[in-house]
Scaffold this motif. Structure first.
Motif, PDB file in Angstrom:
ATOM      1  N   ASN A 129      19.638  -6.837  -8.658  1.00  0.00           N
ATOM      2  CA  ASN A 129      19.227  -5.688  -7.853  1.00  0.00           C
ATOM      3  C   ASN A 129      20.079  -5.635  -6.585  1.00  0.00           C
ATOM      4  O   ASN A 129      19.631  -6.036  -5.506  1.00  0.00           O
ATOM      5  N   GLU A 131      20.898  -3.323  -4.565  1.00  0.00           N
ATOM      6  CA  GLU A 131      20.353  -2.566  -3.439  1.00  0.00           C
ATOM      7  C   GLU A 131      19.416  -3.432  -2.610  1.00  0.00           C
ATOM      8  O   GLU A 131      19.434  -3.398  -1.374  1.00  0.00           O
ATOM      9  N   GLN A 132      18.591  -4.235  -3.274  1.00  0.00           N
ATOM     10  CA  GLN A 132      17.694  -5.126  -2.559  1.00  0.00           C
ATOM     11  C   GLN A 132      18.473  -6.212  -1.830  1.00  0.00           C
ATOM     12  O   GLN A 132      18.166  -6.552  -0.686  1.00  0.00           O
ATOM     13  N   VAL A 134      21.461  -6.054  -0.597  1.00  0.00           N
ATOM     14  CA  VAL A 134      22.046  -5.449   0.594  1.00  0.00           C
ATOM     15  C   VAL A 134      21.013  -5.376   1.714  1.00  0.00           C
ATOM     16  O   VAL A 134      21.324  -5.594   2.890  1.00  0.00           O
ATOM     17  N   ASP A 135      19.756  -5.101   1.354  1.00  0.00           N
ATOM     18  CA  ASP A 135      18.695  -5.015   2.362  1.00  0.00           C
ATOM     19  C   ASP A 135      18.466  -6.354   3.070  1.00  0.00           C
ATOM     20  O   ASP A 135      18.124  -6.382   4.253  1.00  0.00           O
ATOM     21  N   ARG A 138      21.213  -6.485   5.713  1.00  0.00           N
ATOM     22  CA  ARG A 138      21.001  -5.435   6.721  1.00  0.00           C
ATOM     23  C   ARG A 138      19.814  -5.762   7.619  1.00  0.00           C
ATOM     24  O   ARG A 138      19.897  -5.672   8.848  1.00  0.00           O
ATOM     25  N   MET A 167      29.461  -4.414  -5.262  1.00  0.00           N
ATOM     26  CA  MET A 167      28.397  -5.097  -4.535  1.00  0.00           C
ATOM     27  C   MET A 167      28.948  -5.739  -3.266  1.00  0.00           C
ATOM     28  O   MET A 167      28.325  -5.657  -2.197  1.00  0.00           O
ATOM     29  N   ARG A 170      29.519  -3.232  -0.551  1.00  0.00           N
ATOM     30  CA  ARG A 170      28.264  -2.799   0.075  1.00  0.00           C
ATOM     31  C   ARG A 170      27.761  -3.867   1.047  1.00  0.00           C
ATOM     32  O   ARG A 170      27.234  -3.537   2.115  1.00  0.00           O
TER      33      ARG A 170
END
Length: 242
Positions: A129, A131-132, A134-135, A138, A167, A170
């Protein structure tokens, strides 16, 4: 967290260290071995950066006993990166805040392929995942904005090299300090390391990229350094001794 109350640390900028001319020799985190005594030993033999063993972040945040056992350091234990396993951004950020005064950076483990880690959502499970993932970076960077404090991650390769590159781009965009790449997929154990794919990542991002896997001697260090593209440096990369 034993011994660290007396630590007065002048922080080392890990990114600047990774950008120096020539390979950087890093002692990768090893379960049960990478304690203070071991780190003290390897530093005597030219180790530039040392990691703690992987520490499970939720236990670290919740348990004083865990902190006393898992994180022991002193004023000579530097440069030091604390590696955490986490399955949610808040635990990773909270654990990072707790060790912030006593180390030079933290690393998020996204490379461990062991079944227990994957089952709990740690390690290489995070690669499923992006996107997770990256969180995590961040969110933690938003809570700790010291530019000299490194927030990094260790990953494995996707079967599709382009997904790995995307990835990493990002991660760079949300403030990752550097990326350590174990040059195998999650399913690979003893197969040859894909140094060509590490070079592909290096050429695609501007943050330092650390090559990890099958580096067992100083000869291997310079071999991997050459294979991962030191002849075309934008930012000079590092090699990780395991």
């Amino acid at each position: 967290m034993q011994e660290i109350d007396q630590v007065t640390r002048k922080r080392t900028n890990i990114v600047q260290l990774l950008q120096k001319d020539g390979p950087t020799k890093i002692c990768a985190p090893m379960v049960r071995y990478s304690k203070l005594q071991f780190r003290t030993l390897v530093r005597k033999y030219g180790c530039d950066i040392a990691y703690t063993p992987m520490i499970v972040s939720d236990s670290f945040v919740q348990s004083e006993e865990c902190r006393k056992v898992e994180f022991i350091t002193n004023e000579n234990d530097k440069p030091l990166i604390v590696q955490f396993a986490a399955n949610n951004p808040d635990d990773f950020a909270s654990a990072t805040e707790m060790v912030f005064p006593y180390c030079d950076g933290v690393g998020l483990n996204c490379g461990c392929p062991q079944r227990w880690a994957m089952a709990k959502g740690y390690g290489a499970k995070l690669l499923r995942n992006p996107e997770q993932l990256v969180d995590y970076i961040r969110f933690t960077r938003s809570r700790l904005q010291d530019p000299d404090f490194s927030i990094s991650t260790k990953i494995r390769l996707h079967a599709d090299p382009h997904k790995t590159v995307e990835m990493c781009r990002r991660l760079e965009n949300v403030g990752v300090s550097f990326i350590s790449v174990h040059g195998r997929t999650t399913k690979e154990r003893h197969q040859p390391v894909h140094y060509d794919q590490i070079k592909l990542i290096k050429d695609a991002v501007s943050v330092p990229v650390v090559a990890n896997g099958d580096v067992k001697s100083l000869t291997d260090v310079y071999k991997v350094y050459e294979e991962t593209g030191n002849l075309y440096p934008v930012t000079l990369r590092a090699v990780c001794i395991i």
